[in-house]
Every structure is written in C-alpha cells, then in structure tokens.
Design an enzyme around this catalytic site. Structure first.
Site: not given
Length: 140
Positions: A42-43, A50, A77, A121
C-alpha cells in the site's frame, strides 16, 4: 504555474511491480512486514499514485523551480497485486484552489481495480521550500 494548469488534465501511468515494491520490502527492518505476502505494498501504491499526479502536471509548472508536494491522500487498496503484473494509474486534476491541486485517482492491475480515491498536492517554490527545511533542521 502556467496558465495551462487547469482542471481536466488527465494522465495515465504504467508500472510493472518488481520485488522491491512488495510488502516485505516496505520496511525490511520490521519483522512483521518481512513475513507478509509478496504483493504490491500500500505504501508503494500511494507513491505510485503520487508519481502519476506529478507527471500529469509537471508540464504545467515551471519545473524544476516549481514542484508539488503531497498534502493529503484518501485512497482504498482493494485488491492484492503480485510481482510481475503491470499496474496502471489514471489520474485527473479535478480542482485548482490557489496552489492546492485536487486529483481523482485510480489504479488497475489488469485483473482488478486495486485503488480509487482522491489526492491533494501543493505547488511549492523549491528554493524557498529547501530554505525552510534547512531552518527547521538547524532550529532557526
């Protein structure tokens, strides 16, 4: 920011999941991660989304003096992706609120929808941002 930075910008980004982007590789120092399944972490999925957003808007910034940093992510996820599958991120800039950019994001692994949600962002001046970081490190 260029005048072309407007809602409606879309981008599609592809990436084949390597061993180095699986759960055991996320924090090799953590025994708990090391013994987990070898699927897209997931990270790393968050980083991939991004990356797609950055690639979508860089042509619309004065890159590299202007850049963006992530400030919020809200994604699911939904399915595990094994090593070797190609993941595709589809992102769309849906709002520009001053220097804040809001994206609709999703990712698919060719079999399942693996993620969907929203990402924000913020446009920064790289030199000013670096100077603030340096001041923070030195306690100034």
């Amino acid at each position: 920011m260029k005048d072309s930075l407007k809602p409606g910008i879309q981008y599609e980004h592809k990436f084949t999941v390597p061993q180095s982007k699986t759960v055991p590789a996320l924090y090799p120092e953590a025994e708990e991660f090391v013994v987990m399944p070898e699927v897209f972490a997931t990270g790393f999925l968050v980083g991939f989304l991004e990356w797609a957003c950055i690639k979508a808007i860089n042509p619309h910034l004065d890159w590299p003096s202007e850049q963006t940093v992530g400030m919020h992510i809200d994604v699911s996820h939904e399915a595990a992706t094994p090593v070797g599958l190609e993941v595709t991120a589809k992102v769309e800039l849906i709002a520009v609120e001053g220097k804040k950019l809001i994206f609709k994001v999703e990712a698919h692994d060719g079999v399942d929808l693996i993620s969907k949600g929203r990402h924000e962002r913020f446009v920064i001046n790289k030199a000013k941002f670096d100077a603030k970081l340096e001041a923070k490190k030195t306690g100034a």
